[in-house]
Design an enzyme around this catalytic site. Structure first.
Site, PDB file in Angstrom:
ATOM      1  CG  MET A  16      47.458  43.088  29.787  1.00 34.77           C
ATOM      2  SD  MET A  16      48.212  44.121  31.052  1.00 34.77           S
ATOM      3  CE  MET A  16      46.972  44.043  32.339  1.00 34.77           C
ATOM      4  CG  ASP A  68      39.037  45.118  35.460  1.00 33.89           C
ATOM      5  OD1 ASP A  68      39.634  44.966  36.541  1.00 33.89           O
ATOM      6  OD2 ASP A  68      39.444  44.689  34.366  1.00 33.89           O
ATOM      7  N   GLY A 115      41.024  48.964  40.718  1.00 39.04           N
ATOM      8  CA  GLY A 115      41.037  49.774  41.938  1.00 39.04           C
ATOM      9  C   GLY A 115      39.866  49.541  42.876  1.00 39.04           C
ATOM     10  CG  HIS A 123      39.237  39.671  35.473  1.00 38.03           C
ATOM     11  ND1 HIS A 123      38.166  40.122  34.723  1.00 38.03           N
ATOM     12  CD2 HIS A 123      40.274  40.503  35.187  1.00 38.03           C
ATOM     13  CE1 HIS A 123      38.540  41.183  34.017  1.00 38.03           C
ATOM     14  NE2 HIS A 123      39.813  41.428  34.277  1.00 38.03           N
ATOM     15  CG  ASP A 139      43.518  41.604  33.780  1.00 40.37           C
ATOM     16  OD1 ASP A 139      42.457  42.028  33.270  1.00 40.37           O
ATOM     17  OD2 ASP A 139      43.757  41.646  35.000  1.00 40.37           O
ATOM     18  CG  HIS A 157      39.894  42.793  30.578  1.00 38.26           C
ATOM     19  ND1 HIS A 157      40.258  43.644  31.594  1.00 38.26           N
ATOM     20  CD2 HIS A 157      39.672  43.586  29.492  1.00 38.26           C
ATOM     21  CE1 HIS A 157      40.257  44.894  31.148  1.00 38.26           C
ATOM     22  NE2 HIS A 157      39.909  44.878  29.875  1.00 38.26           N
ATOM     23  CG  MET A 183      43.191  45.183  28.500  1.00 39.69           C
ATOM     24  SD  MET A 183      43.782  45.181  30.194  1.00 39.69           S
ATOM     25  CE  MET A 183      43.507  43.470  30.598  1.00 39.69           C
ATOM     26  CB  SER A 243      42.425  40.447  38.548  1.00 41.21           C
ATOM     27  OG  SER A 243      43.423  40.488  37.548  1.00 41.21           O
ATOM     28  CG  MET A 253      38.882  49.111  31.483  1.00 40.46           C
ATOM     29  SD  MET A 253      39.468  47.700  32.417  1.00 40.46           S
ATOM     30  CE  MET A 253      40.869  48.372  33.287  1.00 40.46           C
TER      31      MET A 253
HETATM   32  C1  DX5 Z   1      44.003  46.316  34.664  1.00 42.99           C
HETATM   33  C2  DX5 Z   1      43.293  44.982  34.704  1.00 42.99           C
HETATM   34  C3  DX5 Z   1      42.572  44.709  35.989  1.00 42.99           C
HETATM   35  C4  DX5 Z   1      43.497  44.527  37.182  1.00 42.99           C
HETATM   36  C5  DX5 Z   1      42.696  44.644  38.441  1.00 42.99           C
HETATM   37  O1  DX5 Z   1      44.510  46.525  33.385  1.00 42.99           O
HETATM   38  O2  DX5 Z   1      42.333  44.928  33.665  1.00 42.99           O
HETATM   39  O3  DX5 Z   1      41.763  43.546  35.840  1.00 42.99           O
HETATM   40  O4  DX5 Z   1      44.138  43.279  37.157  1.00 42.99           O
HETATM   41  O5  DX5 Z   1      43.563  44.756  39.527  1.00 42.99           O
HETATM   42  P1  DX5 Z   1      43.249  45.728  40.761  1.00 42.99           P
HETATM   43  O6  DX5 Z   1      41.947  45.257  41.357  1.00 42.99           O
HETATM   44  O7  DX5 Z   1      44.421  45.522  41.680  1.00 42.99           O
HETATM   45  O8  DX5 Z   1      43.149  47.133  40.225  1.00 42.99           O
HETATM   46 ZN    ZN Z   2      40.864  43.222  33.763  1.00 39.56          ZN
END
Ligand code: DX5
Ligand code: ZN
Length: 220
Positions: free
Chosen positions: A35, A173, A175, A31, A33, A64, A66, A6, A135
Site C-alpha cells: 500500500m 480478499d 473479511g 499474500h 499487501d 497485491h 494497492m 495475508s 475485494m
Molecule cells: C485489505 C487487504 C487484505 C487484508 C486481508 O486491503 O488487501 O489482503 O490484509 O485481511 P483480513 O482477512 O483480516 O480482512
Molecule cells: Zn490483499
C-alpha cells in the site's frame, strides 16, 4: 479451496516463526499487501521487504498492489520471485499492456477490483487474465467485515467463467472467516486470502485445515 494468509496481519518482529506457521499449515500462497498511502489510506511495505521474506521460504508469493502506479514495481517484483501479481483496475489506464508485461516476466497476471467496481469494468480483460482478485472489503486494512453483497458478485463472476469457458482463477480478499468460507467455496472461489482469521485464530493450522477441507467436500 486454497489459502493465502495475508502477512499484514502477522507479527513483523517474528518473521521466521510466521513463515514456519504458514508452511506447517500447508498454505498454498503467502499474500503481501503493498500500500502506498495514496491509492489507499495506509502505507505498508514494498519490494525490499518482500525480498527479505523470500530469503526465508520458497512458498509461492501472491502480491497485491494497492498503489497508484503499479507498473513501477513489476520488474523488481519479478526479480524477487513473485508468482501471482495483482494490480487494481481502478489505478491503471492501460491494464492489458500491464498484464501482458507481467506475464512476459513469468508471473501470473491478476486484476483486483474494489467492492464498488462492477465486473463490467473487466469483462473484456477476462479471457487474458490468470486470476481475478475480488475485494470483499474496501482495501487499506486487515480485520474489516466482509461486505455481504459481494457474494452475488463472486457468483456472477463464476457464472461468467463457466458460460465463456475461461480459465482464470477467482480469489477473494477481505473479511474471510470460518463462517463465510463454506459459502465462498460453494460459489466457485478457488483461493481465499485470510489475515485476521488466520493469524488471529487460536489455532491457525486448524483454520487452514478447515479451508482446505472445504475444497475436498466441493470436489467430492
Ligand atoms: C485489505 C487487504 C487484505 C487484508 C486481508 O486491503 O488487501 O489482503 O490484509 O485481511 P483480513 O482477512 O483480516 O480482512
Ligand atoms: Zn490483499
Amino acid at each position: 479451496m486454497k489459502l493465502a494468509p495475508s502477512i499484514l496481519a502477522a507479527d513483523f518482529t517474528q518473521m521466521p516463526l510466521v513463515i514456519k506457521l504458514v508452511e506447517t499449515a500447508k498454505c498454498e500462497y503467502l499474500h503481501f499487501d503493498v500500500m502506498d498511502g495514496n491509492f489507499v489510506p495506509n502505507l505498508t511495505f514494498g519490494p525490499p521487504f518482500i525480498a527479505l521474506v523470500r530469503r526465508l521460504t520458497a512458498i509461492p508469493f501472491d502480491v497485491h498492489l494497492m498503489v497508484q502506479h503499479p507498473g513501477q514495481y513489476v520488474e523488481e517484483l519479478a526479480q524477487v520471485g513473485v508468482q501471482i501479481l495483482s494490480f487494481h483496475v481502478e489505478a491503471e489506464a492501460y491494464s492489458p499492456r500491464l498484464f501482458r508485461h507481467i506475464q512476459d516476466l513469468g508471473m501470473q497476471a491478476s486484476v483486483a477490483l474494489n467492492p464498488q467496481t462492477s465486473l463490467t469494468a473487466i469483462e473484456e480483460l477476462l479471457p487474458h487474465l490468470d486470476n481475478v482478485l475480488v475485494m470483499t472489503v474496501d482495501p487499506g486494512f486487515y480485520g474489516q467485515d466482509f461486505i455481504s453483497t459481494m457474494f452475488r458478485k463472486v457468483e456472477k463472476l463464476h457464472a461468467y467463467r463457466e458460460d465463456h469457458e475461461l480459465m482464470f482463477t477467482i480469489e477473494v480478499d477481505g473479511g474471510v472467516t470460518e463462517e463465510n468460507v463454506t459459502t465462498l467455496q460453494s460459489l466457485g472461489v478457488d483461493t481465499v486470502v485470510a489475515g485476521k482469521s488466520f493469524f488471529g485464530a487460536p489455532d491457525p493450522v486448524k483454520f487452514a485445515a478447515r479451508v482446505h477441507g472445504s475444497r475436498r467436500r466441493f470436489h467430492a
